[in-house]
Design a protein around this motif. Structure first.
Motif, PDB file in Angstrom:
ATOM      1  N   LEU A  43     -79.322 -61.512 -30.885  1.00  0.00           N
ATOM      2  CA  LEU A  43     -80.650 -61.871 -30.385  1.00  0.00           C
ATOM      3  C   LEU A  43     -81.438 -60.636 -29.947  1.00  0.00           C
ATOM      4  N   GLN A  44     -80.724 -59.617 -29.488  1.00  0.00           N
ATOM      5  CA  GLN A  44     -81.377 -58.393 -29.036  1.00  0.00           C
ATOM      6  C   GLN A  44     -81.628 -57.399 -30.168  1.00  0.00           C
ATOM      7  N   GLY A  45     -81.056 -57.678 -31.356  1.00  0.00           N
ATOM      8  CA  GLY A  45     -81.220 -56.771 -32.486  1.00  0.00           C
ATOM      9  C   GLY A  45     -80.149 -55.696 -32.582  1.00  0.00           C
ATOM     10  N   TRP A  46     -79.081 -55.798 -31.788  1.00  0.00           N
ATOM     11  CA  TRP A  46     -78.003 -54.811 -31.810  1.00  0.00           C
ATOM     12  C   TRP A  46     -76.949 -55.136 -32.853  1.00  0.00           C
ATOM     13  N   VAL A  47     -76.828 -56.411 -33.213  1.00  0.00           N
ATOM     14  CA  VAL A  47     -75.767 -56.888 -34.103  1.00  0.00           C
ATOM     15  C   VAL A  47     -76.414 -57.589 -35.298  1.00  0.00           C
ATOM     16  N   ALA A  48     -75.898 -57.310 -36.486  1.00  0.00           N
ATOM     17  CA  ALA A  48     -76.429 -57.942 -37.696  1.00  0.00           C
ATOM     18  C   ALA A  48     -76.040 -59.418 -37.744  1.00  0.00           C
ATOM     19  N   SER A  49     -76.870 -60.213 -38.382  1.00  0.00           N
ATOM     20  CA  SER A  49     -76.598 -61.654 -38.465  1.00  0.00           C
ATOM     21  C   SER A  49     -75.340 -61.936 -39.293  1.00  0.00           C
ATOM     22  N   GLN A  50     -74.964 -61.035 -40.208  1.00  0.00           N
ATOM     23  CA  GLN A  50     -73.736 -61.227 -40.984  1.00  0.00           C
ATOM     24  C   GLN A  50     -72.516 -61.241 -40.060  1.00  0.00           C
ATOM     25  N   THR A  51     -72.568 -60.472 -38.991  1.00  0.00           N
ATOM     26  CA  THR A  51     -71.452 -60.444 -38.046  1.00  0.00           C
ATOM     27  C   THR A  51     -71.354 -61.759 -37.287  1.00  0.00           C
ATOM     28  N   THR A  52     -72.476 -62.276 -36.826  1.00  0.00           N
ATOM     29  CA  THR A  52     -72.426 -63.535 -36.075  1.00  0.00           C
ATOM     30  C   THR A  52     -72.102 -64.719 -36.975  1.00  0.00           C
ATOM     31  N   ASP A  53     -72.396 -64.616 -38.272  1.00  0.00           N
ATOM     32  CA  ASP A  53     -72.032 -65.689 -39.201  1.00  0.00           C
ATOM     33  C   ASP A  53     -70.515 -65.837 -39.322  1.00  0.00           C
ATOM     34  N   LEU A  54     -69.775 -64.767 -39.032  1.00  0.00           N
ATOM     35  CA  LEU A  54     -68.314 -64.813 -39.107  1.00  0.00           C
ATOM     36  C   LEU A  54     -67.689 -65.598 -37.958  1.00  0.00           C
TER      37      LEU A  54
END
Length: 186
Positions: free
Chosen positions: A128-139
């Motif tokens: 949400l803050q832009g520090w982590v790519a959405s591909q990582t949270t999809d895992l």
């Protein structure tokens, strides 16, 4: 394992407010993202004990990433699954300073699940803050079909709400049951 990060209690010199932060062990420099996440817990009204426990679990995750030379904000599927296994397989340090042979202690699967929950929440907050790519949270979650639903759960007209997103990195744990009167011999 030498700790690169540690959870510390910080006291404001002006207001005396107690906060938990994650710092580098050698320089005591704040880890800005982890400290930002802990500040978000305070803003949501979470308990100070929740903040304290989460700070320790974030430091554990950051130490694991440092030890394995992983970027904390892009650990990948393999990195997260190895973290899950590492949590239950790595012996914990002795509780006392004595060098008396003791039984080797390890984290339970339930504790590993709790750590993975904090890691998942931290990575989602980072997205949400832009520090982590959405591909990582999809895992972090996978679709799961509910065969049996709780009482009062609306599955929709065509069952479209039977599919939910469940945690991908979670050990199956057995909950102890209740002891009934028939077991006691009454």
């Amino acid at each position: 394992m030498e700790s690169a990060y540690t959870a510390e209690r910080a006291v404001s010199p002006t207001s005396g407010a107690v906060r938990w932060v994650v710092v580098e062990s050698r320089t005591y420099a704040l880890h800005p993202e982890a400290t930002g996440y802990l500040a978000s817990l305070r803003a949501r009204g979470c308990s100070p004990n929740t903040e304290r426990v989460y700070a320790g679990r974030l430091a554990l995750y950051l130490n694991y990433c440092h030890m394995r030379r992983l970027q904390w904000n892009a650990p990948g599927f393999t990195g997260l699954s190895l973290l899950q296994q590492w949590l239950v397989e790595t012996p914990l340090p002795a509780r006392t300073g004595r060098r008396v042979p003791q039984r080797v202690r390890r984290r339970s699967r339930g504790t590993a699940n709790a750590v993975m929950t904090v890691v998942g929440e931290f990575l989602r907050f980072g997205a949400l803050q832009g520090w982590v790519a959405s591909q990582t949270t999809d895992l972090l979650a996978q679709p799961r079909l509910l065969r049996f639903t709780p009482p009062g759960y609306d599955v929709g007209e065509r069952g479209q709400h039977r599919q939910v997103r469940a945690a991908a990195f979670r050990f199956k744990t057995a909950h102890p049951g209740y002891q009934g009167a028939s077991v006691l011999g009454w």
